[in-house]
Design an enzyme around this catalytic site. Structure first.
Site, PDB file in Angstrom:
ATOM      1  N   ARG A 263      24.017  99.546  99.807  1.00 57.22           N
ATOM      2  CA  ARG A 263      23.937  98.843 101.085  1.00 57.22           C
ATOM      3  C   ARG A 263      23.601  99.785 102.238  1.00 57.22           C
ATOM      4  NH1 ARG A 263      29.088  94.785 100.553  1.00 57.22           N
ATOM      5  NH2 ARG A 263      28.042  93.214  99.294  1.00 57.22           N
TER       6      ARG A 263
ATOM      7  N   GLU B  65      20.589  95.733  91.694  1.00 55.33           N
ATOM      8  CA  GLU B  65      20.661  94.341  91.240  1.00 55.33           C
ATOM      9  C   GLU B  65      20.598  94.253  89.715  1.00 55.33           C
ATOM     10  OE1 GLU B  65      21.496  91.776  92.769  1.00 55.33           O
ATOM     11  OE2 GLU B  65      21.382  92.460  94.832  1.00 55.33           O
TER      12      GLU B  65
ATOM     13  N   TYR C  62      16.285  85.133  90.792  1.00 58.00           N
ATOM     14  CA  TYR C  62      17.395  85.658  91.585  1.00 58.00           C
ATOM     15  C   TYR C  62      17.073  87.071  92.118  1.00 58.00           C
ATOM     16  CZ  TYR C  62      21.313  88.501  92.632  1.00 58.00           C
ATOM     17  OH  TYR C  62      22.108  89.405  93.255  1.00 58.00           O
TER      18      TYR C  62
ATOM     19  N   CYS D 289      41.813  80.631  99.949  1.00 58.10           N
ATOM     20  CA  CYS D 289      41.307  79.788 101.045  1.00 58.10           C
ATOM     21  C   CYS D 289      41.947  80.157 102.389  1.00 58.10           C
ATOM     22  CB  CYS D 289      41.532  78.317 100.720  1.00 58.10           C
ATOM     23  SG  CYS D 289      40.730  77.841  99.170  1.00 58.10           S
TER      24      CYS D 289
ATOM     25  N   CYS E 286      34.630  73.703 104.342  1.00 55.49           N
ATOM     26  CA  CYS E 286      34.621  73.587 102.880  1.00 55.49           C
ATOM     27  C   CYS E 286      35.128  72.222 102.425  1.00 55.49           C
ATOM     28  CB  CYS E 286      35.488  74.704 102.293  1.00 55.49           C
ATOM     29  SG  CYS E 286      35.560  74.645 100.510  1.00 55.49           S
TER      30      CYS E 286
HETATM   31  S1  SF4 Z   1      34.729  78.499 100.269  1.00 56.54           S
HETATM   32 FE1  SF4 Z   1      36.254  76.878 100.109  1.00 56.54          FE
HETATM   33  S2  SF4 Z   1      37.142  77.144  98.086  1.00 56.54           S
HETATM   34 FE2  SF4 Z   1      36.083  79.043  98.595  1.00 56.54          FE
HETATM   35  S3  SF4 Z   1      37.694  80.340  99.485  1.00 56.54           S
HETATM   36 FE3  SF4 Z   1      36.606  79.281 101.171  1.00 56.54          FE
HETATM   37  S4  SF4 Z   1      37.854  77.492 101.519  1.00 56.54           S
HETATM   38 FE4  SF4 Z   1      38.442  78.222  99.546  1.00 56.54          FE
END
Ligand code: SF4
Length: 385
Positions: free
Chosen positions: A43, A55, A138, A217, A226
């Site tokens: 990086r 990669e 990718y 989360c 999300c």
């Molecule tokens: S993207 Fe959604 S599922 Fe993933 S850590 Fe964040 S809140 Fe949680």
């Protein structure tokens, strides 16, 4: 009816975020990445060669395992031309221990292609990069965005999981239409101002916070956007894939060694038996230098002895085969149990195309991890070597 619903779901609009939510979402994730990204050697600049090497190394391999290999590899082959002009054995030696050696062979073949077709300058267009050996969509998108700042979204395992959770996309993510939906969604989410950082931020989020099990989360910078979290589905997405059944393989290997602790390694096998069977030795030793090895059944020492007669020709084999500790090793779906035996000679036999090297120093030849484990077992045996 279920099929109709499923198809409808797959045709939905990529990303449920409104334009203003999307703007905030991008800002939150890029800010988080700017603050919390890991300091990784690839990086530190935007050299397409280094990004490409990293990669390829990172495919199927953890970041922590890649770092020392990346640094050694780039010090030894600092650019496309150095890699193209190197001996293949030297490239494999620098890759030795990283596994999946076809990656190293393809890397060198692509470097030679770049020298031949682009005068040694890394190409900067999608078609030219995609045409290189061993490079798929990718890797092409990763190089285009990170090295050249082009607007191409990457979708690999980490990003697929993050996108699937953000949008609560259920089902097998690797299925064709679902993977295409993930790509379309990633394309919409991509920050047009900073595509390289964006892709790395999505991958970083997947690698460090939105992990396969127990996503964190509470620490997630984009938790407010999300859908999986809102619906309490974060632990259920993605659904588990059916794994290919594991096949057990029983092998025996001979460490033919003399009083000076020198041993015999056989030359890299040229070809496997067409489509590799579970017991295909060239595949199992990654087509590299290796100890004499064969598949065995209920009488391993005798099976090995029979096989060795073909290896050493007219030289008499010692009566004693000393069993060493059993080795376990995995190659894709194969669970290998390998029984190594130490076979001592006063004078090592002549074996065509073989090399005689010190058991404790394999630095001069490329060998696979399986071969290293056999050597360690031979060295660990008390009062030997
Ligand atoms: S993207 Fe959604 S599922 Fe993933 S850590 Fe964040 S809140 Fe949680």
């Amino acid at each position: 009816m279920q099929q109709v619903c499923e198809n409808t779901a797959l045709m939905r609009t990529p990303s449920s975020l409104t334009p203003s939510e999307l703007k905030k979402f991008r800002a939150e994730l890029l800010n988080w990445f700017a603050t919390y990204q890991r300091d990784l050697p690839w990086r530190r600049d935007s050299d397409p060669y280094r990004i490409w090497v990293s990669e390829i190394m990172l495919q199927q391999t953890r970041v922590a395992a890649v770092i020392p290999y990346f640094e050694k590899f780039c010090a030894r082959f600092p650019d496309v031309r150095a890699l193209a002009e190197a001996e293949e054995a030297e490239v494999l030696r620098m890759w030795s221990g990283l596994g999946y050696y076809s990656r190293a062979r393809n890397l060198q073949a692509a470097a030679q292609q770049i020298v031949r077709e682009h005068g040694g300058t890394f190409p900067a267009t999608e078609d030219d990069i995609r045409a290189l050996r061993g490079i798929g969509k990718y890797t092409t998108n990763a190089i285009l965005s990170i090295a050249f700042g082009k607007k191409h979204a990457v979708v690999e395992g980490n990003v697929a999981r993050v996108v699937a959770r953000l949008e609560a996309i259920r089902g097998d993510l690797r299925e064709g239409p679902r993977w295409e939906l993930l790509q379309r969604t990633a394309d919409r989410l991509l920050s047009p101002e900073a595509p390289g950082n964006w892709n790395q931020a999505m991958m970083e989020l997947g690698a460090t916070i939105c992990t396969p099990r127990s996503p964190q989360c509470l620490l997630c910078p984009v938790a407010n956007f999300c859908r999986a979290r809102k619906l309490g589905l974060q632990e259920l997405i993605p659904e588990k894939r059916k794994k290919r059944a594991t096949v057990g393989v029983l092998l025996a290997a001979a460490v033919l060694v003399d009083e000076r602790s020198r041993c015999i390694l056989l030359a890299p096998p040229k070809n496997g038996a067409g489509k590799a069977s579970a017991e295909d030795i060239p595949t199992l030793v990654s087509k590299m230098w290796h100890f004499p090895t064969t598949a065995v059944s209920d009488d391993p020492a005798n099976d090995l002895r029979r096989y060795l007669k073909n290896v050493v020709g007219t030289t008499a084999l010692p009566s004693q085969f000393v069993p060493l500790r059993k080795i376990r090793h995995a190659v894709t779906y194969r669970a290998i149990s390998l029984l190594p035996f130490r076979v001592e000679f006063k004078k090592l036999p002549r074996v065509a195309d073989a090399r005689i090297i010190l058991l404790k120093d394999f630095s001069s030849v490329p060998v696979s991890n399986l071969t290293r484990k056999v050597a360690r077992a031979a060295l660990d045996t008390p009062d030997r070597a």
